[in-house]
Design an enzyme around this catalytic site. Structure first.
Site, PDB file in Angstrom:
ATOM      1  N   ASP A   1      -4.452  -4.696   6.177  1.00  0.00           N
ATOM      2  CA  ASP A   1      -4.905  -5.504   5.046  1.00  0.00           C
ATOM      3  C   ASP A   1      -3.798  -6.461   4.614  1.00  0.00           C
ATOM      4  O   ASP A   1      -2.662  -6.045   4.402  1.00  0.00           O
ATOM      5  CB  ASP A   1      -5.303  -4.601   3.871  1.00  0.00           C
ATOM      6  CG  ASP A   1      -5.953  -5.372   2.738  1.00  0.00           C
ATOM      7  OD1 ASP A   1      -6.614  -6.399   3.018  1.00  0.00           O
ATOM      8  OD2 ASP A   1      -5.810  -4.954   1.576  1.00  0.00           O
TER       9      ASP A   1
ATOM     10  N   SER B   1       0.849  -1.195   0.000  1.00  0.00           N
ATOM     11  CA  SER B   1       0.000   0.000   0.000  1.00  0.00           C
ATOM     12  C   SER B   1       0.888   1.249   0.000  1.00  0.00           C
ATOM     13  O   SER B   1       1.650   1.450  -0.937  1.00  0.00           O
ATOM     14  CB  SER B   1      -0.946  -0.030   1.204  1.00  0.00           C
ATOM     15  OG  SER B   1      -1.849   1.038   1.155  1.00  0.00           O
ATOM     16  N   THR B   2       0.836   2.033   1.073  1.00  0.00           N
ATOM     17  CA  THR B   2       1.592   3.289   1.115  1.00  0.00           C
ATOM     18  C   THR B   2       3.089   3.042   0.914  1.00  0.00           C
ATOM     19  O   THR B   2       3.691   2.249   1.630  1.00  0.00           O
ATOM     20  CB  THR B   2       1.382   3.993   2.460  1.00  0.00           C
ATOM     21  OG1 THR B   2      -0.013   4.075   2.728  1.00  0.00           O
ATOM     22  CG2 THR B   2       1.989   5.378   2.450  1.00  0.00           C
TER      23      THR B   2
ATOM     24  N   MET C   1       0.083   1.082   5.240  1.00  0.00           N
ATOM     25  CA  MET C   1      -0.590   1.435   6.482  1.00  0.00           C
ATOM     26  C   MET C   1      -1.790   0.514   6.698  1.00  0.00           C
ATOM     27  O   MET C   1      -2.453   0.119   5.750  1.00  0.00           O
ATOM     28  CB  MET C   1      -1.054   2.888   6.420  1.00  0.00           C
ATOM     29  CG  MET C   1      -1.602   3.441   7.712  1.00  0.00           C
ATOM     30  SD  MET C   1      -1.993   5.196   7.549  1.00  0.00           S
ATOM     31  CE  MET C   1      -2.482   5.600   9.225  1.00  0.00           C
TER      32      MET C   1
END
Length: 358
Positions: A296, A174-175, A293
């Site tokens: 998940d 993700s991030t 972050m």
């Protein structure tokens, strides 16, 4: 509670007002200023440097890409790109992510007031994620667990389905993931096992992201299509707005691309991908959870681990945000944590036959 100081840089006065209103609803965020272009922004930043910049791309006097490169070279600062959901906007945004931006949110071309309702929380989450990012200069490109509510579209675990020599590498991030994936995929040879990848990213941006990677990687990289076969030398990226699942077709692996419900606030969701890989590939799979972050992917990686897959986490030192890997480690879903630089060798060793129990 630490206050996150934010500056909004956009040539539209209406956009600056709306974004400032959205961000000001969060008690831990303070908008310290706005600017119509990077030149004005730099003048204001000399008086008070922001923790996060929310940055447009197309602006007068200095475009966002040029500003971003200058910023990352001289004073690395977390940047959230606010870009329109268009094909052109997606291509330019991918250049910005490669230059060091850590998050992207979509900016509507109409209905800005509705944006306050529809996307306000997403913007606030993106700013908070960026504020927690470890900023570095962009990496140069080298030549029994609780389950999320996704069972309705999970593949069925069929008896004897592991009787195949094909291997699959499943990656979730993700991030900070766009830069991390670029660093990883550009160092993989064409003999790499087939890869299936979920990168949290808005709809339409994934196609531009995959196309950019395809132009700089030895392997083929493209946005996944429903029914695509997973083969060596190919990385399939989950399309924004759709879940990506691994499926079996005889002794072959294919992917399913479906809309389905949002899982863990995301579509695509890493958990959905990992859980499907656990069911369809078991010990023939390698799961890797990378910078991001939230949590998940942690539960899905745990399922992969329990199904016999080798599971790895990107280590804290090399993550932009050590959130998703931390949750997976806490859940005892990870065989070991490794650096971003070591991941290509881990993938190739897995491809040559070293699994979890080897």
């Amino acid at each position: 509670m630490k206050t996150i100081r934010v500056m909004v840089v956009d040539d539209s006065a209406t956009v600056r007002q709306v974004l400032s209103e959205v961000l000001s609803t969060a008690p831990d965020i303070r908008v310290i200023g706005t600017a119509a272009d990077p030149i004005f922004a730099l003048q204001k930043m000399e008086r008070e440097w922001p923790d996060v910049l929310v940055l447009d791309i197309e602006m007068p006097r200095m475009d966002g890409i040029t500003f971003l490169k200058k910023l990352m070279a001289e004073h690395p600062t977390p940047v959230v790109i606010c870009s329109t959901l268009t094909e052109k906007g997606a291509r330019v945004t991918m250049q910005a992510m490669a230059a060091g931006a850590v998050e992207v949110v979509t900016k509507p071309t109409v209905g800005l007031k509705q944006f306050l309702v529809d996307a306000g929380e997403a913007l606030i989450r993106s700013v908070r994620a960026a504020a927690n990012a470890r900023m570095r200069k962009p990496i140069p490109v080298p030549g029994g667990t609780p389950k999320p509510p996704s069972d309705a579209f999970m593949p069925v675990n069929e008896p004897g389905m592991y009787k195949t020599t094909d291997k699959v590498v499943a990656i979730g991030t993700s991030t900070g993931g766009t830069q991390a994936l670029e660093s990883l995929l550009t160092r993989l040879p064409r003999t790499t096992p087939g890869l299936v990848v979920v990168q949290h990213m808005p709809e339409k941006f994934t196609a531009a992201f995959a196309a950019r990677l395809n132009g700089i990687c030895a392997i083929e990289v493209r946005e996944a299509r429903d029914g695509d076969r997973v083969i060596p030398g190919l990385a399939l990226i989950a399309p924004g707005g759709f879940h990506l699942l691994l499926q079996r077709s005889g002794a072959q692996y294919r992917v399913g691309v479906i809309q389905g419900p949002v899982v863990n606030r995301h579509r695509p969701s890493v958990d959905v991908l990992f859980r499907s890989v656990a069911r369809c590939a078991g010990g023939n799979a390698l799961g890797i959870i990378m910078t991001g972050m939230g949590d998940d992917g942690a539960r899905g990686l745990k399922e992969m681990h329990e199904a016999g897959a080798l599971t790895l986490a990107q280590d804290e030192a090399s993550c932009v945000v050590y959130g998703m890997p931390r949750e997976a480690v806490k859940m005892q879903a990870v065989d070991r944590s490794v650096s971003l630089q070591a991941l290509p060798d881990e993938i190739m060793e897995f491809g040559y036959g070293r699994g979890r129990r080897a």
